[in-house]
Design a protein around this motif. Structure first.
Motif, short mmCIF file in Angstrom:
data_model
loop_
_atom_site.label_atom_id
_atom_site.label_comp_id
_atom_site.label_asym_id
_atom_site.label_seq_id
_atom_site.Cartn_x
_atom_site.Cartn_y
_atom_site.Cartn_z
N THR A 134 0.80 -1.22 0.00
CA THR A 134 0.00 0.00 0.00
C THR A 134 0.84 1.27 0.00
O THR A 134 0.31 2.35 -0.26
N GLY A 135 2.11 1.14 0.31
CA GLY A 135 2.91 2.37 0.46
C GLY A 135 4.14 2.35 -0.41
O GLY A 135 4.40 1.43 -1.18
N ILE A 136 4.93 3.42 -0.27
CA ILE A 136 6.26 3.46 -0.88
C ILE A 136 7.26 3.50 0.26
O ILE A 136 7.23 4.41 1.09
N TRP A 137 8.08 2.49 0.33
CA TRP A 137 9.11 2.43 1.37
C TRP A 137 10.42 2.31 0.62
O TRP A 137 10.72 1.27 0.04
N MET A 138 11.16 3.40 0.57
CA MET A 138 12.41 3.33 -0.20
C MET A 138 13.54 4.14 0.40
O MET A 138 13.31 5.08 1.17
N SER A 139 14.75 3.75 0.06
CA SER A 139 15.96 4.45 0.52
C SER A 139 16.85 4.73 -0.68
O SER A 139 17.02 3.87 -1.54
N ILE A 140 17.38 5.94 -0.72
CA ILE A 140 18.22 6.35 -1.85
C ILE A 140 19.63 6.63 -1.35
O ILE A 140 19.81 7.29 -0.32
N ILE A 141 20.60 6.12 -2.07
CA ILE A 141 22.00 6.36 -1.68
C ILE A 141 22.56 7.51 -2.52
O ILE A 141 22.56 7.46 -3.74
N LEU A 142 23.03 8.55 -1.82
CA LEU A 142 23.69 9.66 -2.51
C LEU A 142 25.11 9.76 -1.98
O LEU A 142 25.39 9.36 -0.85
N ARG A 143 25.99 10.31 -2.80
CA ARG A 143 27.38 10.49 -2.35
C ARG A 143 27.85 11.91 -2.66
O ARG A 143 28.72 12.12 -3.51
N PRO A 144 27.24 12.88 -2.00
CA PRO A 144 27.60 14.27 -2.30
C PRO A 144 28.92 14.66 -1.64
O PRO A 144 29.21 14.19 -0.53
N SER A 145 29.71 15.49 -2.32
CA SER A 145 30.92 15.95 -1.65
C SER A 145 30.61 17.25 -0.93
O SER A 145 30.88 18.35 -1.44
N ILE A 146 29.96 17.12 0.20
CA ILE A 146 29.66 18.27 1.06
C ILE A 146 30.05 17.88 2.48
O ILE A 146 30.14 16.69 2.79
N PRO A 147 30.31 18.87 3.34
CA PRO A 147 30.64 18.50 4.72
C PRO A 147 29.42 17.91 5.43
O PRO A 147 28.29 18.27 5.09
N PRO A 148 29.63 17.02 6.40
CA PRO A 148 28.52 16.38 7.09
C PRO A 148 27.51 17.39 7.67
O PRO A 148 26.32 17.10 7.73
N SER A 149 27.99 18.57 8.05
CA SER A 149 27.08 19.55 8.65
C SER A 149 25.99 20.00 7.69
O SER A 149 24.95 20.52 8.10
N ARG A 150 26.22 19.82 6.41
CA ARG A 150 25.20 20.27 5.44
C ARG A 150 24.17 19.18 5.11
O ARG A 150 23.21 19.43 4.37
N ALA A 151 24.36 18.00 5.67
CA ALA A 151 23.47 16.88 5.33
C ALA A 151 21.98 17.17 5.59
O ALA A 151 21.13 16.74 4.80
N PRO A 152 21.64 17.90 6.69
CA PRO A 152 20.21 18.17 6.91
C PRO A 152 19.54 18.88 5.73
O PRO A 152 18.34 18.76 5.53
N GLN A 153 20.34 19.60 4.96
CA GLN A 153 19.77 20.27 3.78
C GLN A 153 19.16 19.26 2.82
O GLN A 153 18.20 19.56 2.10
N LEU A 154 19.73 18.06 2.81
CA LEU A 154 19.23 17.04 1.89
C LEU A 154 17.85 16.53 2.30
O LEU A 154 17.06 16.10 1.46
N THR A 155 17.56 16.58 3.61
CA THR A 155 16.21 16.22 4.07
C THR A 155 15.22 17.23 3.50
O THR A 155 14.15 16.87 3.00
#
Ligand code: BT5
Length: 324
Positions: A134-155
């Motif tokens: 009934t739903g979509i349950w998925m995970s996507i792998i990205l490999r951006p070259s950004i510092p870890p502190s910027r990761a929340p931007q991806l959310t």
């Protein structure tokens, strides 16, 4: 074997519901008519409705409400996202599998999708209800070259892309609640979970988990979720094609991600603010260390929520649950 299956589905998809003769199918697939018949039987067993009429051949009446690698990849318009799909019927959590694949070196854009999760998870080890088909349950792998502190931007980027895709596929207009909820009629329809594999300065991979309630009916939700959760079907009044929605989400994320990697967070921030329900409102943010109450005045370039309390002091909120 799976190549033939893929071609067969492609031929039917191009025929748009018209009949295709057995002869033509056997030519296009490069196998005998008996073999064609066997493949058709396999598709029927998987839930495809196929009509066979003497002298006319076969035509497709309906596809099963199932997702599979084929369903996701057929007609997919992306360059990288979803070019590599790992699909399983039942998993504990697609996040867990994506973490393993990322660790083993999976390429950027690898997507893990399941029909059901037995221990789907939210933030802070909360559970995510992920029933079958009934739903979509998925995970996507990205490999951006950004510092870890910027990761929340991806959310936030993901939330924007998912809202855009829902709008395009269903016509519904969801709101975003900081940081990771997408709501319809104030009820949660999507949850996003961003996790990292990183060293202090460098991200190895970002695993973006997306959970979407698509075709659940009201009775499908357990008691504790029935007043806080909804599905696209409930809000639209008709079922939604999950594979099509996945394709659209992947395309929207890819576009926005390219833009983000080239030009930074600005465009994502503007779009996010335009879809957000919290900005400008009086809210309560419950963090692990306590509650902060005040007016949500915006997000920073890092995706941090800013709240101005009654004394005029501005608080930076990195992680919290928001009540409006
Ligand atoms: C989230 O956490 O909203 C992130 C959910 C991410 C789920 C995806 S599915 C694919 C991937 N694999 C995983 O194992 N996870 C990701 P959070 O903000 O902590 O919200 C969790 C809360 O949402 C729970 O405590 C419930 O109250 C509520 N909830 C649980 N299941 C729900 C559902 N199906 N629909 C709406 N609300 C739900």
């Amino acid at each position: 074997q799976s190549e033939i299956r893929k071609t067969l589905l492609e031929v039917f998809s191009n025929a748009k519901g018209e009949f295709i003769s057995g002869q033509k199918l056997s030519e296009q697939l490069g196998c005998s008519r008996t073999a064609v018949w066997k493949h058709i039987e396999d598709l029927r067993n998987e839930g495809y409705e196929l009509e066979a009429v003497r002298k006319l051949g076969y035509r497709i009446l309906s596809k099963p409400d199932k997702i599979s690698c084929n369903e996701i990849q057929l007609g997919l318009e992306t360059d990288t996202l979803g070019r590599n799909v790992y699909f399983e019927e039942t998993v504990t959590s697609t996040q867990k599998i994506a973490h393993r694949l990322a660790y083993e070196g999976a390429v950027e854009g690898t997507v893990v999708v399941a029909e059901e999760q037995t221990s789907g998870r939210g933030r802070l080890d909360r559970s995510w209800y992920s029933p079958k088909h009934t739903g979509i349950w998925m995970s996507i792998i990205l490999r951006p070259s950004i510092p870890p502190s910027r990761a929340p931007q991806l959310t936030l980027l993901t939330a924007v892309a998912v809202v855009q895709a829902i709008q395009e596929v269903t016509g519904l207009e969801p709101d975003i609640k900081w940081p990771n909820d997408i709501l319809l009629q104030q009820k949660k329809v999507v949850g996003i979970l961003t996790e990292l594999q990183a060293e202090t300065e460098r991200i190895n991979s970002v695993i973006i988990g997306i959970g979407i309630n698509v075709n659940q009916e009201r009775i499908h939700f357990p008691e504790e979720l029935s007043s806080i959760a909804t599905s696209l079907r409930l809000e639209k009044g008709e079922p939604v094609d999950r594979a099509k929605l996945i394709q659209c989400i992947l395309l929207k994320i890819e576009k926005l991600y390219k833009e983000y990697m080239q030009h930074g967070f600005k465009i994502v921030k503007l779009l996010w603010e335009s879809y957000s329900t919290s900005i400008g409102k009086h809210i309560v943010a419950r963090t692990l260390t306590g509650s902060i109450e005040g007016k949500a005045i915006g997000i920073t370039d890092e995706g941090v929520l800013l709240i101005e309390d009654l004394t005029g002091k501005i608080h930076q909120i990195y992680s919290a649950d928001i009540e409006i």
